[in-house]
Design an enzyme around this catalytic site. Structure first.
Site, PDB file in Angstrom:
ATOM      1  N   CYS A 134       0.879  -1.169  -0.075  1.00 10.44           N
ATOM      2  CA  CYS A 134      -0.026  -0.086  -0.054  1.00 10.44           C
ATOM      3  C   CYS A 134       1.017   1.344  -0.268  1.00 10.44           C
ATOM      4  CB  CYS A 134      -0.944   0.161   1.268  1.00 10.44           C
ATOM      5  SG  CYS A 134      -1.864  -1.747   1.568  1.00 10.44           S
TER       6      CYS A 134
ATOM      7  N   VAL B  35       7.334 -22.524  -3.792  1.00  6.76           N
ATOM      8  CA  VAL B  35       6.326 -23.775  -3.651  1.00  6.76           C
ATOM      9  C   VAL B  35       6.082 -24.117  -5.013  1.00  6.76           C
ATOM     10  CG1 VAL B  35       4.380 -25.031  -2.911  1.00  6.76           C
ATOM     11  CG2 VAL B  35       5.798 -23.424  -1.338  1.00  6.76           C
TER      12      VAL B  35
HETATM   13  C1  LIG Z   1       0.474  -0.491  -5.095  1.00  2.66           C
HETATM   14  C2  LIG Z   1      -0.481  -1.043  -4.516  1.00  2.66           C
HETATM   15  C3  LIG Z   1      -1.205  -0.235  -3.340  1.00  2.66           C
HETATM   16  C4  LIG Z   1      -2.185  -0.894  -2.653  1.00  2.66           C
HETATM   17  N1  LIG Z   1      -2.674  -0.080  -1.637  1.00  2.66           N
HETATM   18  C5  LIG Z   1      -3.694  -0.683  -0.695  1.00  2.66           C
HETATM   19  C6  LIG Z   1      -4.570   0.271   0.079  1.00  2.66           C
HETATM   20  O1  LIG Z   1      -4.150   1.340   0.345  1.00  2.66           O
HETATM   21  N2  LIG Z   1      -5.259  -0.530   1.143  1.00  2.66           N
HETATM   22  C7  LIG Z   1      -5.491  -1.959   1.051  1.00  2.66           C
HETATM   23  O2  LIG Z   1      -6.410  -2.429   1.994  1.00  2.66           O
HETATM   24  N3  LIG Z   1      -4.833  -2.615   0.374  1.00  2.66           N
HETATM   25  C8  LIG Z   1      -3.996  -2.154  -0.611  1.00  2.66           C
HETATM   26  N4  LIG Z   1      -3.007  -2.969  -1.509  1.00  2.66           N
HETATM   27  C9  LIG Z   1      -3.675  -4.385  -1.480  1.00  2.66           C
HETATM   28  C10 LIG Z   1      -2.777  -5.143  -0.779  1.00  2.66           C
HETATM   29  O3  LIG Z   1      -1.414  -4.820  -0.728  1.00  2.66           O
HETATM   30  C11 LIG Z   1      -2.884  -6.548  -0.662  1.00  2.66           C
HETATM   31  O4  LIG Z   1      -4.239  -6.893  -0.574  1.00  2.66           O
HETATM   32  C12 LIG Z   1      -2.171  -7.710   0.171  1.00  2.66           C
HETATM   33  O5  LIG Z   1      -0.879  -7.309   0.085  1.00  2.66           O
HETATM   34  C13 LIG Z   1      -2.622  -9.006  -0.125  1.00  2.66           C
HETATM   35  O6  LIG Z   1      -1.893  -9.608   0.832  1.00  2.66           O
HETATM   36  P1  LIG Z   1      -1.357 -11.221   0.595  1.00  2.66           P
HETATM   37  O7  LIG Z   1      -0.577 -11.813   1.779  1.00  2.66           O
HETATM   38  O8  LIG Z   1      -2.749 -11.808   0.463  1.00  2.66           O
HETATM   39  O9  LIG Z   1      -0.786 -11.294  -0.756  1.00  2.66           O
HETATM   40  P2  LIG Z   1       0.779 -10.427  -1.043  1.00  2.66           P
HETATM   41  O10 LIG Z   1       1.103  -9.457  -0.198  1.00  2.66           O
HETATM   42  O11 LIG Z   1       0.687 -10.480  -2.256  1.00  2.66           O
HETATM   43  O12 LIG Z   1       1.503 -11.800  -0.549  1.00  2.66           O
HETATM   44  C14 LIG Z   1       1.599 -12.845  -1.207  1.00  2.66           C
HETATM   45  C15 LIG Z   1       3.184 -13.532  -1.249  1.00  2.66           C
HETATM   46  O13 LIG Z   1       3.082 -14.897  -1.776  1.00  2.66           O
HETATM   47  C16 LIG Z   1       4.197 -15.140  -2.064  1.00  2.66           C
HETATM   48  N5  LIG Z   1       3.975 -16.128  -3.284  1.00  2.66           N
HETATM   49  C17 LIG Z   1       3.281 -16.453  -4.304  1.00  2.66           C
HETATM   50  N6  LIG Z   1       3.149 -17.483  -4.864  1.00  2.66           N
HETATM   51  C18 LIG Z   1       4.335 -18.143  -4.034  1.00  2.66           C
HETATM   52  C19 LIG Z   1       4.758 -19.680  -4.125  1.00  2.66           C
HETATM   53  N7  LIG Z   1       4.263 -20.505  -5.061  1.00  2.66           N
HETATM   54  N8  LIG Z   1       5.639 -20.251  -3.107  1.00  2.66           N
HETATM   55  C20 LIG Z   1       5.850 -19.242  -2.293  1.00  2.66           C
HETATM   56  N9  LIG Z   1       5.632 -17.796  -2.019  1.00  2.66           N
HETATM   57  C21 LIG Z   1       4.782 -17.475  -2.944  1.00  2.66           C
HETATM   58  C22 LIG Z   1       4.407 -13.870  -2.888  1.00  2.66           C
HETATM   59  O14 LIG Z   1       6.054 -13.764  -3.366  1.00  2.66           O
HETATM   60  C23 LIG Z   1       4.160 -13.066  -1.997  1.00  2.66           C
HETATM   61  O15 LIG Z   1       5.031 -12.394  -1.034  1.00  2.66           O
HETATM   62  C24 LIG Z   1      -2.662  -2.398  -2.178  1.00  2.66           C
HETATM   63  C25 LIG Z   1      -1.768  -3.119  -3.437  1.00  2.66           C
HETATM   64  C26 LIG Z   1      -0.852  -2.609  -4.175  1.00  2.66           C
HETATM   65  C27 LIG Z   1      -0.226  -3.495  -5.097  1.00  2.66           C
END
Ligand SMILES: Cc1cc2nc3c(=O)[nH]c(=O)nc-3n(C[C@H](O)[C@H](O)[C@H](O)COP(=O)(O)OP(=O)(O)OC[C@H]3O[C@@H](n4cnc5c(N)ncnc54)[C@H](O)[C@@H]3O)c2cc1C
Length: 416
Positions: free
Chosen positions: A30, A68
């Site tokens: 974010c 993975v």
């Molecule tokens: C520019 C930007 C601005 C944002 N602003 C906001 C905001 O203001 N407010 C808000 O609520 N949300 C915001 N978001 C959204 C928020 O960042 C995401 O919803 C959040 O990061 C999701 O978390 P997550 O853990 O599900 O996924 P991620 O943070 O994407 O983490 C997933 C992880 O899994 C890893 N991974 C994937 N596949 C594999 C595999 N096969 N083996 C091992 N590791 C793997 C990846 O490398 C990654 O580190 C924003 C996103 C972006 C890109």
């Protein structure tokens, strides 16, 4: 990391392993637009926790550089891309989302960027410093595209935002779109809607930023027999469990329940991801916790203005088969003599039941507080006439005697 931390709280004796394909964990995506803008100078400031912190403070092992490649649930095993196999009793899948690469030819050119990961942002920032581009086209007018447009404009670039749809933020709200386009124009950003880009060649610019939306990054889960939900992301129940016993999913790879429509939705946001992760981690560790869902609240900043929405727009409500009625007002956040600034509020309710369905708030001040009141009301399934009677705070530095939310609610009740 939310899942791992919560699992540790539930069971101090559990062996917890986190596998991350990248080199960093727990950073705030974010904050990436603010790094591009220049407000955040060091990308290290965006990293909240390190693997060392988790090991030392929580006894959670994090392996970075550990992608993975496959899950074999029958054997309760994950296989790393290098071939190593690791056993699990319970598995939490939190593989996030990835850009929806809806075929744009030429997207692999060096001046084409995405803004999804820390590495993307560092690459884009370096390009801005080295090549000094003068023009940028942002493809996609979701909140990430608009935040990026703001950040690039503040770097001095001439910015154009293009989107294949006819509205901003996929909100299907002409009033919101009109107001934001005017605001963008005031800051020198051109917006072109209804332009479906098929090739980078169609949009000549020194820099192109693709922000065309996200999709669940969960192929390894689907290949292992995890079922997709109706949105195409991983389907989970209230306990974040998938169709496979002992396998949970959370965050951007999974769908959640929309509490206004009562149907699953894919709304990948960090705040939701953290809540889902917490519940997945608790249940994976043997507790029984639930996450009911979201009302679709989001907020972002655009050239000094807060833009926030929750629930459904009029058009979205209509598509749900409801009979929406809306009230839109322009008011002042608080007393003029205290520097109160204009704010726009829209409230939407269902004609049949009077139930509040959604709201929008735009302005320079008090946007988060006001959208949060509407979001709370949606989650409580409040009716417009109940909302109208809310006891909201008033004093000249903070609000008007009749808060803008209450003025909008009065008009809404009048129309119902
Ligand atoms: C520019 C930007 C601005 C944002 N602003 C906001 C905001 O203001 N407010 C808000 O609520 N949300 C915001 N978001 C959204 C928020 O960042 C995401 O919803 C959040 O990061 C999701 O978390 P997550 O853990 O599900 O996924 P991620 O943070 O994407 O983490 C997933 C992880 O899994 C890893 N991974 C994937 N596949 C594999 C595999 N096969 N083996 C091992 N590791 C793997 C990846 O490398 C990654 O580190 C924003 C996103 C972006 C890109």
């Amino acid at each position: 990391m939310s899942a791992a931390a919560r699992a540790r709280r539930i069971d101090a004796g559990l062996e917890i392993l986190v596998l991350e394909k990248g080199q960093t964990i727990s950073y705030g995506a974010c904050g990436l637009p603010y790094f591009i803008e220049g407000r955040v100078r060091d990308p290290g400031e965006l990293i909240v926790y390190t693997p060392e912190y988790f090991k030392k403070e929580r006894n959670i092992t994090v392996r970075t550089g550990a992608p993975v490649g496959a899950i074999t649930h029958a054997r309760r095993e994950v296989a790393l891309a290098g071939g190593e196999r690791i056993h699990y009793d319970r598995l939490v899948i939190a593989t996030g989302a990835r850009p929806d690469a809806s075929a744009i030819a030429g997207a692999d050119q060096p001046h084409v960027f995405r803004l999804q990961t820390l590495a993307d942002a560092i690459g884009l920032k370096a390009y801005l410093a080295d090549k000094r581009p003068r023009s940028a086209v942002v493809v996609g007018a979701g909140y990430i595209g608009l935040e990026a447009a703001d950040a690039l404009r503040r770097n001095g670039l001439a910015v154009t935002v293009v989107d294949g749809g006819n509205c901003l933020l996929r909100r299907d709200d002409p009033e919101l779109t009109g107001r934001l386009m005017k605001h963008l124009a005031r800051f020198g950003v051109e917006t072109r809607l209804g332009v479906r880009v098929r090739s980078i060649e169609e949009i000549p610019a020194d820099l192109v930023l693709l922000a065309t939306g996200l999709k669940s990054n969960a192929e390894i889960a689907f290949e292992a027999g995890v079922a997709r939900g109706v949105t195409g992301a991983i389907g989970v129940d209230e306990r974040m469990q998938t169709n496979l016993g002992g396998v949970y999913a959370a965050g951007d790879c999974a769908e959640t329940m929309h509490l206004v429509t009562g149907r699953p939705a894919y709304l990948p946001l960090g705040t939701t991801a953290n809540k889902m992760g917490r519940v997945a981690g608790a249940n994976a560790a043997g507790a029984r916790e639930r996450f009911a869902g979201v009302v679709g609240t989001c907020i972002f900043g655009l050239f000094g203005m807060g833009v926030a929405m929750t629930g459904l727009s009029v058009e979205q409500a209509r598509r749900e088969g409801l009979a929406p009625v809306s009230a839109r007002i322009d008011a002042r956040t608080h007393a003029r003599f205290f520097g109160g600034r204009p704010t726009y509020v829209e409230l939407v309710a269902d004609q049949g039941t009077g139930r509040l369905l959604g709201g929008t708030v735009i302005g320079e001040q008090g946007v988060a507080g006001r959208i949060d009141v509407i979001a709370t009301a949606l989650q409580a399934r409040m009716k417009a006439d109940e909302f109208e009677r809310l006891d909201l705070a008033y004093s000249p530095p903070f609000a008007t005697t009749w808060d803008p939310l209450l003025i909008a609610a009065q008009q809404l009740v009048g129309k119902l």
